[in-house]
Design a protein around this motif. Structure first.
Motif, PDB file in Angstrom:
ATOM      1  N   ALA A   1     -19.087 -11.225 -64.389  1.00 32.92           N
ATOM      2  CA  ALA A   1     -18.358 -11.747 -65.540  1.00 32.92           C
ATOM      3  C   ALA A   1     -18.071 -13.235 -65.396  1.00 32.92           C
ATOM      4  O   ALA A   1     -18.025 -13.957 -66.386  1.00 32.92           O
ATOM      5  CB  ALA A   1     -17.045 -10.980 -65.721  1.00 32.92           C
ATOM      6  N   LYS A   2     -17.863 -13.685 -64.169  1.00 36.00           N
ATOM      7  CA  LYS A   2     -17.604 -15.107 -63.928  1.00 36.00           C
ATOM      8  C   LYS A   2     -18.141 -15.448 -62.547  1.00 36.00           C
ATOM      9  O   LYS A   2     -17.811 -14.798 -61.566  1.00 36.00           O
ATOM     10  CB  LYS A   2     -16.110 -15.407 -64.014  1.00 36.00           C
ATOM     11  CG  LYS A   2     -15.806 -16.875 -63.936  1.00 36.00           C
ATOM     12  CD  LYS A   2     -14.411 -17.171 -64.412  1.00 36.00           C
ATOM     13  CE  LYS A   2     -14.252 -18.680 -64.485  1.00 36.00           C
ATOM     14  NZ  LYS A   2     -13.104 -19.069 -65.256  1.00 36.00           N
ATOM     15  N   LEU A   3     -18.955 -16.485 -62.493  1.00 36.79           N
ATOM     16  CA  LEU A   3     -19.585 -16.903 -61.247  1.00 36.79           C
ATOM     17  C   LEU A   3     -19.080 -18.283 -60.860  1.00 36.79           C
ATOM     18  O   LEU A   3     -19.171 -19.229 -61.634  1.00 36.79           O
ATOM     19  CB  LEU A   3     -21.108 -16.921 -61.417  1.00 36.79           C
ATOM     20  CG  LEU A   3     -21.950 -17.311 -60.216  1.00 36.79           C
ATOM     21  CD1 LEU A   3     -21.713 -16.366 -59.041  1.00 36.79           C
ATOM     22  CD2 LEU A   3     -23.441 -17.303 -60.602  1.00 36.79           C
ATOM     23  N   ARG A   4     -18.529 -18.358 -59.662  1.00 39.04           N
ATOM     24  CA  ARG A   4     -18.070 -19.626 -59.109  1.00 39.04           C
ATOM     25  C   ARG A   4     -18.879 -19.882 -57.837  1.00 39.04           C
ATOM     26  O   ARG A   4     -19.699 -19.064 -57.454  1.00 39.04           O
ATOM     27  CB  ARG A   4     -16.572 -19.545 -58.790  1.00 39.04           C
ATOM     28  CG  ARG A   4     -15.698 -19.215 -59.991  1.00 39.04           C
ATOM     29  CD  ARG A   4     -14.268 -18.923 -59.519  1.00 39.04           C
ATOM     30  NE  ARG A   4     -13.531 -18.152 -60.484  1.00 39.04           N
ATOM     31  CZ  ARG A   4     -13.542 -16.821 -60.596  1.00 39.04           C
ATOM     32  NH1 ARG A   4     -14.261 -16.089 -59.777  1.00 39.04           N
ATOM     33  NH2 ARG A   4     -12.838 -16.226 -61.518  1.00 39.04           N
TER      34      ARG A   4
ATOM     35  N   ALA B   1     -20.370 -12.442 -70.343  1.00 33.16           N
ATOM     36  CA  ALA B   1     -18.942 -12.374 -70.620  1.00 33.16           C
ATOM     37  C   ALA B   1     -18.416 -10.939 -70.476  1.00 33.16           C
ATOM     38  O   ALA B   1     -19.164  -9.967 -70.581  1.00 33.16           O
ATOM     39  CB  ALA B   1     -18.666 -12.876 -72.025  1.00 33.16           C
TER      40      ALA B   1
ATOM     41  N   HIS C   1     -26.561 -19.128 -55.942  1.00 34.42           N
ATOM     42  CA  HIS C   1     -25.897 -19.197 -57.242  1.00 34.42           C
ATOM     43  C   HIS C   1     -26.895 -18.904 -58.354  1.00 34.42           C
ATOM     44  O   HIS C   1     -26.600 -18.149 -59.292  1.00 34.42           O
ATOM     45  CB  HIS C   1     -25.262 -20.586 -57.415  1.00 34.42           C
ATOM     46  CG  HIS C   1     -24.264 -20.663 -58.513  1.00 34.42           C
ATOM     47  ND1 HIS C   1     -24.612 -20.853 -59.820  1.00 34.42           N
ATOM     48  CD2 HIS C   1     -22.908 -20.563 -58.491  1.00 34.42           C
ATOM     49  CE1 HIS C   1     -23.537 -20.882 -60.568  1.00 34.42           C
ATOM     50  NE2 HIS C   1     -22.486 -20.703 -59.784  1.00 34.42           N
TER      51      HIS C   1
ATOM     52  N   SER D   1     -26.986 -15.909 -61.187  1.00 39.00           N
ATOM     53  CA  SER D   1     -26.738 -16.329 -62.569  1.00 39.00           C
ATOM     54  C   SER D   1     -27.433 -15.443 -63.599  1.00 39.00           C
ATOM     55  O   SER D   1     -26.941 -15.289 -64.708  1.00 39.00           O
ATOM     56  CB  SER D   1     -27.119 -17.792 -62.766  1.00 39.00           C
ATOM     57  OG  SER D   1     -28.508 -17.967 -62.610  1.00 39.00           O
TER      58      SER D   1
ATOM     59  N   THR E   1     -14.414  -8.825 -71.162  1.00 40.19           N
ATOM     60  CA  THR E   1     -12.995  -8.837 -71.465  1.00 40.19           C
ATOM     61  C   THR E   1     -12.386  -7.567 -70.907  1.00 40.19           C
ATOM     62  O   THR E   1     -12.849  -6.467 -71.219  1.00 40.19           O
ATOM     63  CB  THR E   1     -12.740  -8.908 -72.991  1.00 40.19           C
ATOM     64  OG1 THR E   1     -13.384 -10.075 -73.487  1.00 40.19           O
ATOM     65  CG2 THR E   1     -11.262  -8.943 -73.300  1.00 40.19           C
TER      66      THR E   1
ATOM     67  N   LYS F   1     -12.793  -9.057 -58.002  1.00 39.51           N
ATOM     68  CA  LYS F   1     -13.044 -10.431 -57.576  1.00 39.51           C
ATOM     69  C   LYS F   1     -13.532 -10.357 -56.138  1.00 39.51           C
ATOM     70  O   LYS F   1     -12.862  -9.812 -55.267  1.00 39.51           O
ATOM     71  CB  LYS F   1     -11.777 -11.274 -57.661  1.00 39.51           C
ATOM     72  CG  LYS F   1     -12.019 -12.723 -57.301  1.00 39.51           C
ATOM     73  CD  LYS F   1     -10.778 -13.554 -57.517  1.00 39.51           C
ATOM     74  CE  LYS F   1     -11.080 -15.020 -57.263  1.00 39.51           C
ATOM     75  NZ  LYS F   1      -9.914 -15.850 -57.587  1.00 39.51           N
TER      76      LYS F   1
ATOM     77  N   THR G   1     -25.124 -12.762 -65.082  1.00 38.39           N
ATOM     78  CA  THR G   1     -23.848 -13.242 -65.599  1.00 38.39           C
ATOM     79  C   THR G   1     -23.761 -13.081 -67.120  1.00 38.39           C
ATOM     80  O   THR G   1     -24.674 -13.453 -67.844  1.00 38.39           O
ATOM     81  CB  THR G   1     -23.651 -14.730 -65.226  1.00 38.39           C
ATOM     82  OG1 THR G   1     -23.751 -14.849 -63.810  1.00 38.39           O
ATOM     83  CG2 THR G   1     -22.306 -15.237 -65.674  1.00 38.39           C
TER      84      THR G   1
ATOM     85  N   ALA H   1     -16.755 -14.585 -57.243  1.00 42.36           N
ATOM     86  CA  ALA H   1     -17.310 -14.069 -58.493  1.00 42.36           C
ATOM     87  C   ALA H   1     -16.458 -12.903 -58.967  1.00 42.36           C
ATOM     88  O   ALA H   1     -15.899 -12.156 -58.157  1.00 42.36           O
ATOM     89  CB  ALA H   1     -18.751 -13.618 -58.301  1.00 42.36           C
ATOM     90  N   ASP H   2     -16.361 -12.749 -60.280  1.00 43.13           N
ATOM     91  CA  ASP H   2     -15.727 -11.580 -60.881  1.00 43.13           C
ATOM     92  C   ASP H   2     -16.837 -10.650 -61.328  1.00 43.13           C
ATOM     93  O   ASP H   2     -17.703 -11.051 -62.118  1.00 43.13           O
ATOM     94  CB  ASP H   2     -14.869 -11.974 -62.079  1.00 43.13           C
ATOM     95  CG  ASP H   2     -13.677 -12.838 -61.699  1.00 43.13           C
ATOM     96  OD1 ASP H   2     -13.307 -12.852 -60.515  1.00 43.13           O
ATOM     97  OD2 ASP H   2     -13.117 -13.484 -62.604  1.00 43.13           O
TER      98      ASP H   2
END
Length: 140
Positions: free
Chosen positions: A81-84, A136, A127, A131, A138, A108, A134, A88-89
């Motif tokens: 859901a979210k990649l840093r 969205a 990364h 990707s 909610t 997480k 990845t 990552a989430d």
């Protein structure tokens, strides 16, 4: 966006005293999904561990929508859901059959350097591998 999809058999040991799937089973299934996601990104856990990198969790959230029972067909879907660069989430959908949403989850995760026990950043190449998974999400 790609996601990892797989089915999971519900065993008698997955059932709690109330007669439906125990909360802990969802966490085990999330572990299976994370391992499959790492493998699909070309980073299987044994290879990471041999390189001194340990996958770890910082948070787990689950929202239960419908109970699951012994004999139900369970399908799971996992994606990022979210990649840093250091965490990552990961998002999870648990389906009764193929379409009926039974639960959603979010974890997480991060990588820890085995020697120093501190978070490590993933490389640009890693990364990029993640990707493609990845999209969205909610949590509600």
């Amino acid at each position: 966006m790609e996601s990892i999809r797989f089915t999971q058999e519900i065993f008698t040991y997955d059932i709690d005293f109330a007669g439906h799937v125990s909360n802990i089973s969802y966490i085990r299934w999330m572990e299976a999904g994370r391992i499959k996601l790492l493998e699909a990104a070309g980073m299987p856990v044994p290879a990471l561990m041999n390189a001194g990198i340990l996958p770890a969790l910082a948070e787990t959230r689950i929202a239960y929508k419908k109970p699951l029972f012994l004999g139900d067909c369970l399908s799971l879907e996992v994606w990022i859901a979210k990649l840093r660069h250091a965490s990552a989430d990961m998002a999870f959908h648990f389906y009764k059959g193929d379409r009926e949403l039974a639960a959603i989850g979010l974890q997480k995760g991060l990588f820890i350097d085995r020697e120093h026990q501190k978070p490590v950043r993933i490389s640009d190449e890693q990364h990029q591998r993640f990707s493609r998974f990845t999209a969205a999400f909610t949590f509600s």
